[in-house]
Design a protein around this motif. Structure first.
Motif, PDB file in Angstrom:
ATOM      1  N   ALA A 134       3.314 -18.096  -5.574  1.00 52.51           N
ATOM      2  CA  ALA A 134       2.747 -18.228  -4.232  1.00 52.51           C
ATOM      3  C   ALA A 134       2.537 -16.842  -3.625  1.00 52.51           C
ATOM      4  O   ALA A 134       3.340 -15.924  -3.845  1.00 52.51           O
ATOM      5  CB  ALA A 134       3.660 -19.057  -3.340  1.00 52.51           C
ATOM      6  N   LEU A 135       1.466 -16.710  -2.845  1.00 52.32           N
ATOM      7  CA  LEU A 135       1.182 -15.431  -2.198  1.00 52.32           C
ATOM      8  C   LEU A 135       2.304 -15.078  -1.237  1.00 52.32           C
ATOM      9  O   LEU A 135       2.666 -15.855  -0.357  1.00 52.32           O
ATOM     10  CB  LEU A 135      -0.147 -15.498  -1.448  1.00 52.32           C
ATOM     11  N   PHE A 136       2.854 -13.862  -1.389  1.00 53.55           N
ATOM     12  CA  PHE A 136       3.960 -13.393  -0.555  1.00 53.55           C
ATOM     13  C   PHE A 136       3.488 -12.389   0.492  1.00 53.55           C
ATOM     14  O   PHE A 136       4.024 -12.314   1.596  1.00 53.55           O
ATOM     15  CB  PHE A 136       5.036 -12.756  -1.433  1.00 53.55           C
ATOM     16  N   GLY A 137       2.464 -11.609   0.138  1.00 48.94           N
ATOM     17  CA  GLY A 137       1.947 -10.625   1.070  1.00 48.94           C
ATOM     18  C   GLY A 137       0.654 -10.024   0.555  1.00 48.94           C
ATOM     19  O   GLY A 137       0.329 -10.107  -0.631  1.00 48.94           O
ATOM     20  N   LYS A 138      -0.114  -9.419   1.469  1.00 45.68           N
ATOM     21  CA  LYS A 138      -1.396  -8.845   1.113  1.00 45.68           C
ATOM     22  C   LYS A 138      -1.591  -7.559   1.919  1.00 45.68           C
ATOM     23  O   LYS A 138      -1.322  -7.513   3.121  1.00 45.68           O
ATOM     24  CB  LYS A 138      -2.506  -9.844   1.431  1.00 45.68           C
ATOM     25  N   THR A 139      -2.090  -6.505   1.250  1.00 49.73           N
ATOM     26  CA  THR A 139      -2.418  -5.253   1.931  1.00 49.73           C
ATOM     27  C   THR A 139      -3.893  -4.962   1.719  1.00 49.73           C
ATOM     28  O   THR A 139      -4.380  -4.983   0.584  1.00 49.73           O
ATOM     29  CB  THR A 139      -1.574  -4.079   1.407  1.00 49.73           C
ATOM     30  N   ILE A 140      -4.601  -4.693   2.803  1.00 54.07           N
ATOM     31  CA  ILE A 140      -6.035  -4.394   2.759  1.00 54.07           C
ATOM     32  C   ILE A 140      -6.257  -2.952   3.192  1.00 54.07           C
ATOM     33  O   ILE A 140      -5.692  -2.491   4.193  1.00 54.07           O
ATOM     34  CB  ILE A 140      -6.816  -5.362   3.665  1.00 54.07           C
ATOM     35  N   PHE A 141      -7.091  -2.231   2.441  1.00 61.73           N
ATOM     36  CA  PHE A 141      -7.323  -0.809   2.670  1.00 61.73           C
ATOM     37  C   PHE A 141      -8.717  -0.578   3.239  1.00 61.73           C
ATOM     38  O   PHE A 141      -9.682  -1.238   2.842  1.00 61.73           O
ATOM     39  CB  PHE A 141      -7.177  -0.039   1.358  1.00 61.73           C
ATOM     40  N   THR A 142      -8.829   0.370   4.156  1.00 56.80           N
ATOM     41  CA  THR A 142     -10.128   0.803   4.674  1.00 56.80           C
ATOM     42  C   THR A 142     -10.288   2.293   4.390  1.00 56.80           C
ATOM     43  O   THR A 142      -9.290   3.021   4.217  1.00 56.80           O
ATOM     44  CB  THR A 142     -10.261   0.545   6.181  1.00 56.80           C
ATOM     45  N   TYR A 143     -11.553   2.751   4.361  1.00 60.67           N
ATOM     46  CA  TYR A 143     -11.854   4.108   3.921  1.00 60.67           C
ATOM     47  C   TYR A 143     -12.770   4.842   4.895  1.00 60.67           C
ATOM     48  O   TYR A 143     -13.569   4.229   5.600  1.00 60.67           O
ATOM     49  CB  TYR A 143     -12.546   4.075   2.549  1.00 60.67           C
ATOM     50  N   THR A 144     -12.635   6.154   4.877  1.00 53.86           N
ATOM     51  CA  THR A 144     -13.573   7.059   5.520  1.00 53.86           C
ATOM     52  C   THR A 144     -13.888   8.157   4.516  1.00 53.86           C
ATOM     53  O   THR A 144     -12.976   8.848   4.041  1.00 53.86           O
ATOM     54  CB  THR A 144     -12.993   7.676   6.803  1.00 53.86           C
ATOM     55  N   ASP A 145     -15.148   8.284   4.147  1.00 53.66           N
ATOM     56  CA  ASP A 145     -15.559   9.292   3.151  1.00 53.66           C
ATOM     57  C   ASP A 145     -14.779   9.157   1.848  1.00 53.66           C
ATOM     58  O   ASP A 145     -14.321  10.153   1.261  1.00 53.66           O
ATOM     59  CB  ASP A 145     -15.402  10.706   3.713  1.00 53.66           C
ATOM     60  N   ASN A 146     -14.605   7.915   1.385  1.00 54.37           N
ATOM     61  CA  ASN A 146     -13.913   7.618   0.123  1.00 54.37           C
ATOM     62  C   ASN A 146     -12.422   7.943   0.142  1.00 54.37           C
ATOM     63  O   ASN A 146     -11.778   7.981  -0.915  1.00 54.37           O
ATOM     64  CB  ASN A 146     -14.573   8.333  -1.063  1.00 54.37           C
ATOM     65  N   LEU A 147     -11.854   8.160   1.319  1.00 58.86           N
ATOM     66  CA  LEU A 147     -10.424   8.407   1.472  1.00 58.86           C
ATOM     67  C   LEU A 147      -9.817   7.282   2.292  1.00 58.86           C
ATOM     68  O   LEU A 147     -10.398   6.844   3.285  1.00 58.86           O
ATOM     69  CB  LEU A 147     -10.175   9.746   2.174  1.00 58.86           C
ATOM     70  N   ILE A 148      -8.639   6.815   1.879  1.00 56.99           N
ATOM     71  CA  ILE A 148      -7.990   5.735   2.618  1.00 56.99           C
ATOM     72  C   ILE A 148      -7.662   6.213   4.033  1.00 56.99           C
ATOM     73  O   ILE A 148      -6.981   7.223   4.213  1.00 56.99           O
ATOM     74  CB  ILE A 148      -6.711   5.260   1.907  1.00 56.99           C
ATOM     75  N   SER A 149      -8.144   5.472   5.029  1.00 54.21           N
ATOM     76  CA  SER A 149      -7.890   5.820   6.419  1.00 54.21           C
ATOM     77  C   SER A 149      -6.889   4.881   7.077  1.00 54.21           C
ATOM     78  O   SER A 149      -6.272   5.236   8.086  1.00 54.21           O
ATOM     79  CB  SER A 149      -9.203   5.822   7.212  1.00 54.21           C
ATOM     80  N   SER A 150      -6.739   3.684   6.519  1.00 52.93           N
ATOM     81  CA  SER A 150      -5.725   2.759   7.042  1.00 52.93           C
ATOM     82  C   SER A 150      -5.391   1.706   6.001  1.00 52.93           C
ATOM     83  O   SER A 150      -6.160   1.453   5.075  1.00 52.93           O
ATOM     84  CB  SER A 150      -6.213   2.078   8.326  1.00 52.93           C
ATOM     85  N   GLU A 151      -4.227   1.098   6.168  1.00 58.45           N
ATOM     86  CA  GLU A 151      -3.817  -0.039   5.351  1.00 58.45           C
ATOM     87  C   GLU A 151      -3.122  -1.038   6.258  1.00 58.45           C
ATOM     88  O   GLU A 151      -2.268  -0.669   7.072  1.00 58.45           O
ATOM     89  CB  GLU A 151      -2.910   0.384   4.203  1.00 58.45           C
ATOM     90  N   THR A 152      -3.504  -2.292   6.131  1.00 55.55           N
ATOM     91  CA  THR A 152      -2.926  -3.355   6.950  1.00 55.55           C
ATOM     92  C   THR A 152      -2.253  -4.363   6.031  1.00 55.55           C
ATOM     93  O   THR A 152      -2.882  -4.892   5.108  1.00 55.55           O
ATOM     94  CB  THR A 152      -4.004  -4.060   7.784  1.00 55.55           C
ATOM     95  N   THR A 153      -0.966  -4.607   6.279  1.00 58.14           N
ATOM     96  CA  THR A 153      -0.193  -5.528   5.454  1.00 58.14           C
ATOM     97  C   THR A 153       0.033  -6.830   6.199  1.00 58.14           C
ATOM     98  O   THR A 153       0.428  -6.835   7.365  1.00 58.14           O
ATOM     99  CB  THR A 153       1.167  -4.902   5.083  1.00 58.14           C
ATOM    100  N   TYR A 154      -0.236  -7.947   5.497  1.00 53.38           N
ATOM    101  CA  TYR A 154      -0.090  -9.284   6.058  1.00 53.38           C
ATOM    102  C   TYR A 154       1.033 -10.024   5.333  1.00 53.38           C
ATOM    103  O   TYR A 154       1.269  -9.813   4.129  1.00 53.38           O
ATOM    104  CB  TYR A 154      -1.391 -10.076   5.899  1.00 53.38           C
ATOM    105  N   ASN A 155       1.723 -10.915   6.040  1.00 56.29           N
ATOM    106  CA  ASN A 155       2.744 -11.730   5.396  1.00 56.29           C
ATOM    107  C   ASN A 155       2.113 -12.963   4.749  1.00 56.29           C
ATOM    108  O   ASN A 155       0.891 -13.118   4.761  1.00 56.29           O
ATOM    109  CB  ASN A 155       3.834 -12.127   6.400  1.00 56.29           C
ATOM    110  N   LYS A 156       2.942 -13.834   4.224  1.00 57.27           N
ATOM    111  CA  LYS A 156       2.426 -14.965   3.448  1.00 57.27           C
ATOM    112  C   LYS A 156       1.673 -15.978   4.294  1.00 57.27           C
ATOM    113  O   LYS A 156       0.905 -16.793   3.756  1.00 57.27           O
ATOM    114  CB  LYS A 156       3.566 -15.648   2.701  1.00 57.27           C
ATOM    115  N   THR A 157       1.862 -15.959   5.606  1.00 57.22           N
ATOM    116  CA  THR A 157       1.137 -16.883   6.478  1.00 57.22           C
ATOM    117  C   THR A 157      -0.140 -16.269   7.035  1.00 57.22           C
ATOM    118  O   THR A 157      -0.849 -16.904   7.828  1.00 57.22           O
ATOM    119  CB  THR A 157       2.037 -17.335   7.653  1.00 57.22           C
ATOM    120  N   GLY A 158      -0.433 -15.019   6.626  1.00 59.14           N
ATOM    121  CA  GLY A 158      -1.663 -14.378   7.052  1.00 59.14           C
ATOM    122  C   GLY A 158      -1.549 -13.587   8.343  1.00 59.14           C
ATOM    123  O   GLY A 158      -2.555 -13.098   8.868  1.00 59.14           O
ATOM    124  N   GLU A 159      -0.330 -13.428   8.867  1.00 60.99           N
ATOM    125  CA  GLU A 159      -0.118 -12.657  10.083  1.00 60.99           C
ATOM    126  C   GLU A 159       0.126 -11.190   9.747  1.00 60.99           C
ATOM    127  O   GLU A 159       0.711 -10.867   8.703  1.00 60.99           O
ATOM    128  CB  GLU A 159       1.068 -13.219  10.868  1.00 60.99           C
TER     129      GLU A 159
END
Length: 250
Positions: A134-159
């Protein structure tokens, strides 16, 4: 550096220090040469006769790399009073494009972490699953000029569990890291400065109102240009930890 801080530093470097999608794991870790095995051992430290003195072993990370410069295996050993406290070995799998697609604790039958990429080959998502699949967590990455500018981690309920925002200097190196909790309140802000070799020289961390200052010095550069010893000091220049490195090349 305490064990959890060392782990955080390793993870941050692996996911946020890349300057382009073409970098391999050795490049991301700022390691030079065709390395086949890289081992870091951390010891507590004291000051004797005006010099940093090695005390008890606290932590060991041993990583193996393929000839493409990507990590295929990592052994993590935490120790307490020279006895084994926690011993874990991870294996990484790659696709035919050389992209890391999964990571597995060898004690488990299936991988627990999976990586996803954009059409341009940039890491876009990291998903973690529990032992039941079962999905326990998810991290999504965003970029600026091909460099990671942020990462957002979500729990298993999507919060949202936390968000980390990176600011970089003109060389693309992270100079400020801000961590926010699920409510959007800042929990930690870390600033970093670098030496002439683009290695971290000073870290100032402000966490829940407590400020921590660390400086790093590097010693014993090998023929490939990699340093084999790192000492971390507190704001009064008292040695706190010594990290010794052993490097094997192809």
């Amino acid at each position: 550096m305490k064990t959890n801080l060392l782990l955080s530093a390793v993870i941050i470097c692996l996911i946020s220090c890349s300057n382009s999608k073409l970098k391999n794991d050795l490049d991301k870790d700022d390691l030079k040469g065709p390395i086949s095995k890289f081992t870091e051992t951390e010891f507590s430290a004291s000051e004797k006769f005006g010099e940093a003195h090695k005390e008890k072993q606290q932590y060991l990370i041993s990583s193996k790399y393929n000839k493409d410069g990507n990590m295929t295996n990592q052994e993590v050993l935490s120790t307490l009073d020279s006895s084994a406290a926690d011993h874990t070995i991870y294996e990484m799998q790659y696709n035919d494009k050389g992209q890391k697609i999964s990571i597995k604790n060898i004690k488990k039958s299936k991988p627990h972490g999976f990586y996803k990429y954009t059409a341009d080959g940039l890491l876009s998502e990291y998903d973690i699953f529990d032992d039941n699949g079962a999905l326990f967590g998810k991290t999504i990455f965003t970029y600026t000029d091909n460099l990671i500018s942020s990462e957002t981690t979500y729990n298993k309920t999507g919060e949202i569990d936390r968000k980390i925002v990176y600011k970089r200097n003109n060389k693309g190196l992270v100079e400020e890291l801000s961590e926010y909790d699920s409510s959007g309140t800042i929990k930690n802000k870390t600033t970093q400065t670098y030496n002439a070799d683009n290695l971290v020289e000073k870290v100032i961390s402000d966490s829940d109102g407590y400020k921590f200052v660390s400086t790093f010095k590097y010693f014993n550069k090998d023929e490939k240009g990699n340093f084999l010893k790192i000492v971390r000091y507190d704001k009064t220049d008292k040695p706190l930890e010594i990290i010794e490195r052993k490097i094997e090349y192809y």
